[in-house]
Design a protein around this motif. Structure first.
Motif, PDB file in Angstrom:
ATOM      1  N   LEU A   1      -3.291  -1.543   3.938  1.00  0.00           N
ATOM      2  CA  LEU A   1      -4.393  -2.234   3.393  1.00  0.00           C
ATOM      3  C   LEU A   1      -4.424  -3.399   2.542  1.00  0.00           C
ATOM      4  CD1 LEU A   1      -7.366  -0.464   2.365  1.00  0.00           C
ATOM      5  CD2 LEU A   1      -6.439  -1.584   4.454  1.00  0.00           C
ATOM      6  N   PHE A   2      -2.914  -3.504   1.863  1.00  0.00           N
ATOM      7  CA  PHE A   2      -2.939  -4.456   1.038  1.00  0.00           C
ATOM      8  C   PHE A   2      -1.940  -5.323   1.429  1.00  0.00           C
ATOM      9  CE2 PHE A   2      -4.329  -1.914  -1.876  1.00  0.00           C
ATOM     10  CZ  PHE A   2      -5.385  -2.548  -2.447  1.00  0.00           C
ATOM     11  N   GLU A   3      -1.391  -5.502   2.790  1.00  0.00           N
ATOM     12  CA  GLU A   3      -0.911  -6.340   4.168  1.00  0.00           C
ATOM     13  C   GLU A   3      -1.910  -7.107   4.534  1.00  0.00           C
ATOM     14  OE1 GLU A   3       1.843  -4.126   6.100  1.00  0.00           O
ATOM     15  OE2 GLU A   3       3.220  -2.792   4.107  1.00  0.00           O
ATOM     16  N   LYS A   4      -3.234  -6.582   4.557  1.00  0.00           N
ATOM     17  CA  LYS A   4      -3.666  -7.260   5.516  1.00  0.00           C
ATOM     18  C   LYS A   4      -5.089  -8.731   4.487  1.00  0.00           C
ATOM     19  CE  LYS A   4      -3.925  -3.892   8.573  1.00  0.00           C
ATOM     20  NZ  LYS A   4      -4.912  -2.447   8.711  1.00  0.00           N
ATOM     21  N   ILE A   5      -5.124  -7.945   3.702  1.00  0.00           N
ATOM     22  CA  ILE A   5      -6.194  -8.329   2.866  1.00  0.00           C
ATOM     23  C   ILE A   5      -5.076  -8.773   0.555  1.00  0.00           C
ATOM     24  CG2 ILE A   5      -8.175  -8.154   3.500  1.00  0.00           C
ATOM     25  CD1 ILE A   5      -8.525  -5.862   1.975  1.00  0.00           C
ATOM     26  N   PRO A   6      -5.364  -9.300   0.414  1.00  0.00           N
ATOM     27  CA  PRO A   6      -5.115  -9.313  -1.035  1.00  0.00           C
ATOM     28  C   PRO A   6      -5.199  -8.415  -1.678  1.00  0.00           C
ATOM     29  CG  PRO A   6      -6.909 -11.363  -0.882  1.00  0.00           C
ATOM     30  CD  PRO A   6      -6.224 -10.625   0.106  1.00  0.00           C
TER      31      PRO A   6
ATOM     32  N   GLU B   1     -10.274  10.691   0.251  1.00  0.00           N
ATOM     33  CA  GLU B   1      -9.074  11.101   0.100  1.00  0.00           C
ATOM     34  C   GLU B   1      -8.173  10.222   1.096  1.00  0.00           C
ATOM     35  OE1 GLU B   1     -12.763  13.939   0.451  1.00  0.00           O
ATOM     36  OE2 GLU B   1     -11.913  12.529   1.389  1.00  0.00           O
ATOM     37  N   ALA B   2      -8.408   9.486   1.439  1.00  0.00           N
ATOM     38  CA  ALA B   2      -7.127   8.212   2.004  1.00  0.00           C
ATOM     39  C   ALA B   2      -6.858   7.565   0.946  1.00  0.00           C
ATOM     40  CB  ALA B   2      -7.575   8.100   3.309  1.00  0.00           C
ATOM     41  N   LEU B   3      -7.765   6.936   0.293  1.00  0.00           N
ATOM     42  CA  LEU B   3      -7.594   6.464  -1.221  1.00  0.00           C
ATOM     43  C   LEU B   3      -6.048   6.734  -2.257  1.00  0.00           C
ATOM     44  CD1 LEU B   3      -8.405   3.854  -2.667  1.00  0.00           C
ATOM     45  CD2 LEU B   3     -10.096   5.381  -3.504  1.00  0.00           C
ATOM     46  N   ARG B   4      -6.266   8.413  -1.965  1.00  0.00           N
ATOM     47  CA  ARG B   4      -5.349   8.858  -2.913  1.00  0.00           C
ATOM     48  C   ARG B   4      -3.682   8.679  -1.950  1.00  0.00           C
ATOM     49  NH1 ARG B   4      -9.452  13.200  -3.204  1.00  0.00           N
ATOM     50  NH2 ARG B   4     -10.349  13.097  -4.561  1.00  0.00           N
ATOM     51  N   LYS B   5      -4.093   8.556  -0.890  1.00  0.00           N
ATOM     52  CA  LYS B   5      -2.723   8.514  -0.121  1.00  0.00           C
ATOM     53  C   LYS B   5      -1.277   7.755  -0.335  1.00  0.00           C
ATOM     54  CE  LYS B   5      -4.474  12.049   3.617  1.00  0.00           C
ATOM     55  NZ  LYS B   5      -4.885  11.825   5.070  1.00  0.00           N
ATOM     56  N   PRO B   6      -0.442   7.525  -0.260  1.00  0.00           N
ATOM     57  CA  PRO B   6       0.334   6.426  -0.368  1.00  0.00           C
ATOM     58  C   PRO B   6       0.147   5.439   1.124  1.00  0.00           C
ATOM     59  CG  PRO B   6       1.660   8.423  -0.320  1.00  0.00           C
ATOM     60  CD  PRO B   6       0.343   8.178   0.393  1.00  0.00           C
ATOM     61  N   GLU B   7      -0.237   5.422   1.707  1.00  0.00           N
ATOM     62  CA  GLU B   7      -0.900   4.775   3.245  1.00  0.00           C
ATOM     63  C   GLU B   7      -1.579   3.353   2.555  1.00  0.00           C
ATOM     64  OE1 GLU B   7      -0.635   7.958   3.728  1.00  0.00           O
ATOM     65  OE2 GLU B   7       1.094   8.555   4.728  1.00  0.00           O
ATOM     66  N   THR B   8      -2.057   3.984   1.294  1.00  0.00           N
ATOM     67  CA  THR B   8      -3.504   2.752   1.206  1.00  0.00           C
ATOM     68  C   THR B   8      -2.743   0.788   1.037  1.00  0.00           C
ATOM     69  OG1 THR B   8      -4.524   4.944   0.090  1.00  0.00           O
ATOM     70  CG2 THR B   8      -5.224   2.546  -0.343  1.00  0.00           C
TER      71      THR B   8
ATOM     72  N   ARG C   1      -6.034   2.087  -9.959  1.00  0.00           N
ATOM     73  CA  ARG C   1      -4.687   1.845  -9.819  1.00  0.00           C
ATOM     74  C   ARG C   1      -4.328   0.438  -7.579  1.00  0.00           C
ATOM     75  NH1 ARG C   1      -1.667   6.202 -11.175  1.00  0.00           N
ATOM     76  NH2 ARG C   1      -3.559   8.038 -11.261  1.00  0.00           N
ATOM     77  N   CYS C   2      -5.182   0.469  -7.117  1.00  0.00           N
ATOM     78  CA  CYS C   2      -4.994  -0.959  -6.746  1.00  0.00           C
ATOM     79  C   CYS C   2      -5.724  -2.244  -6.713  1.00  0.00           C
ATOM     80  CB  CYS C   2      -6.677  -0.049  -5.414  1.00  0.00           C
ATOM     81  SG  CYS C   2      -6.115   0.998  -4.628  1.00  0.00           S
ATOM     82  N   LEU C   3      -6.206  -2.189  -8.007  1.00  0.00           N
ATOM     83  CA  LEU C   3      -6.627  -3.502  -8.497  1.00  0.00           C
ATOM     84  C   LEU C   3      -5.033  -4.380  -9.033  1.00  0.00           C
ATOM     85  CD1 LEU C   3      -9.250  -3.251 -11.355  1.00  0.00           C
ATOM     86  CD2 LEU C   3      -9.581  -3.951  -9.958  1.00  0.00           C
ATOM     87  N   ARG C   4      -5.318  -5.709  -8.679  1.00  0.00           N
ATOM     88  CA  ARG C   4      -4.470  -6.384  -9.169  1.00  0.00           C
ATOM     89  C   ARG C   4      -3.812  -6.662 -10.794  1.00  0.00           C
ATOM     90  NH1 ARG C   4      -6.258 -12.706  -7.007  1.00  0.00           N
ATOM     91  NH2 ARG C   4      -7.499 -11.524  -5.746  1.00  0.00           N
ATOM     92  N   HIS C   5      -3.058  -7.615 -11.164  1.00  0.00           N
ATOM     93  CA  HIS C   5      -2.891  -7.795 -12.247  1.00  0.00           C
ATOM     94  C   HIS C   5      -4.052  -8.477 -13.230  1.00  0.00           C
ATOM     95  CE1 HIS C   5      -0.651  -8.703 -15.891  1.00  0.00           C
ATOM     96  NE2 HIS C   5      -0.400  -9.934 -15.706  1.00  0.00           N
ATOM     97  N   LYS C   6      -4.334  -7.849 -13.795  1.00  0.00           N
ATOM     98  CA  LYS C   6      -5.458  -8.382 -14.615  1.00  0.00           C
ATOM     99  C   LYS C   6      -6.742  -8.348 -13.827  1.00  0.00           C
ATOM    100  CE  LYS C   6      -2.870 -11.537 -18.203  1.00  0.00           C
ATOM    101  NZ  LYS C   6      -3.075 -13.109 -18.947  1.00  0.00           N
TER     102      LYS C   6
END
Length: 353
Positions: free
Chosen positions: A230-235, A220-227, A254-259
């Motif tokens: 997380l990427f301010e702490k880790i890439p 459920e947390a994964l679907r929220k915009p607040e996720t 949706r969380c993956l980086r480019h490529k």
């Protein structure tokens, strides 16, 4: 007449159930629900032969793939009658005259699926077994050949990860998920671990963090915009590992980086993976699949042995623990099956043989 009925009843019991001191196994002669089609029976041992290895089985876990195979829902299905179980550890009792890689007393694990490990004794061909060091803890040895190998390959074969990179995975509390986060931690790779919400969530979070998980979040947390915080702490993750499918996999994507790359190795939700067009066009994500059985078919035994050696080193160094296990006597297999198929499994059921 009473004596005759007693004799007939005794004969029927002897024919239907296992005999004391004889090799026994969990046998099925048709596909179906394991608690209905599995029976604890005497199993015959073939002649040892020149290349045979007589093995006394010590412990064997119940994995989802074992259940699926018995149900007839797996890609590889054995001939009937079949003995359940694809993983476990045993000790060599006797070897054939041409066997060179093993000796009595050695600990061995299956080199491939389909051996039927839920039995007290067996005779296997030498090339179907892999020797492991004698100092590996029993539960680690019994659960070594499936989930840790799957985790190792997925972290090694699809993208080049370096210390400080991150990955995301669902089913993080599964045997494979626990192996992934521990191997990643040993390599300095950050992990985002997705689990289902449950009554004992904090207990699960604490356990995964004790194994090396950096972040544990619910579906459920994964679907929220607040996720995105997380990427301010880790890439952003370069790799996503999917054992669930359905919406959960889509959200990880949706969380993956480019490529970035998503590897699907299971489908616990029994739902298809929906791929956003934008992820393909604008992020150029890669979608891959992985099946450990196929990897073993495509690679030689030497490469498998090299991987097992690396995993055993991690175990010795305290960097790779077995999943939480509940040891169950073979005779109590019905309770073990029930527990392994219950929702929110907290411990892997391991049959002591």
């Amino acid at each position: 007449m009473v004596a005759m009925r007693f004799l007939v009843g005794a004969l029927r019991r002897a024919m239907s159930g296992p005999s004391p001191g004889r090799p026994r196994g969990l046998v099925y002669e048709k596909h179906g629900e394991p608690d209905r089609v599995l029976q604890l029976k005497d199993v015959s041992l073939p002649q040892l032969g020149a290349s045979g290895v007589h093995v006394k089985m010590l412990a064997a876990p119940i994995n989802p793939s074992d259940i699926n195979m018995i149900q007839g829902m797996y890609a590889v299905l054995p001939d009937f009658p079949a003995v359940g179980g694809n993983e476990g550890v045993g000790q060599v009792v006797q070897i054939g005259s041409n066997v060179t890689s093993l000796k009595p007393g050695d600990l061995v694990i299956p080199a491939d699926a389909g051996l039927g490990t839920w039995r007290t004794e067996a005779v296997f061909e030498e090339d179907k077994l892999l020797k492991i060091p004698p100092d590996i803890p029993l539960m680690s040895a019994a659960t070594l050949s499936v989930n840790p190998c799957t985790a190792f390959r997925m972290l090694s074969d699809f993208v080049t990860l370096k210390p400080g990179d991150s990955i995301i995975q669902n089913a993080a509390n599964s045997g494979a998920g626990q192996a992934v986060l521990q191997i990643a931690a040993a390599k300095g790779i950050k992990t985002i671990n997705v689990v289902r919400d449950r009554p004992n969530l904090q207990e699960l979070v604490d356990r995964l963090q004790s194994l090396g998980a950096d972040h544990v979040i619910t579906e459920e947390a994964l679907r929220k915009p607040e996720t995105k915080d997380l990427f301010e702490k880790i890439p952003k993750p370069l790799l996503a590992l999917d054992a669930v499918g359905g919406k959960n996999a889509t959200e990880m994507l949706r969380c993956l980086r480019h490529k970035g790359t998503m590897v699907t190795y299971g489908g616990m939700s029994k739902q298809p993976v929906a791929i956003p067009v934008s992820a393909l066009i604008f992020k150029d994500v890669r979608l891959r699949g992985f099946w450990m059985t196929q990897w073993k078919k495509d690679n030689n035994k030497e490469k498998l042995s090299e991987m097992i050696t690396e995993l055993c080193t991690l175990i010795r160094n305290g960097q790779l623990a077995s999943p939480a296990c509940q040891e169950v006597p073979l005779a109590d297999y019905q309770s073990a099956l029930k527990a392994s198929m219950a929702p929110y499994v907290t411990a892997k059921q391991v049959l002591r043989l």
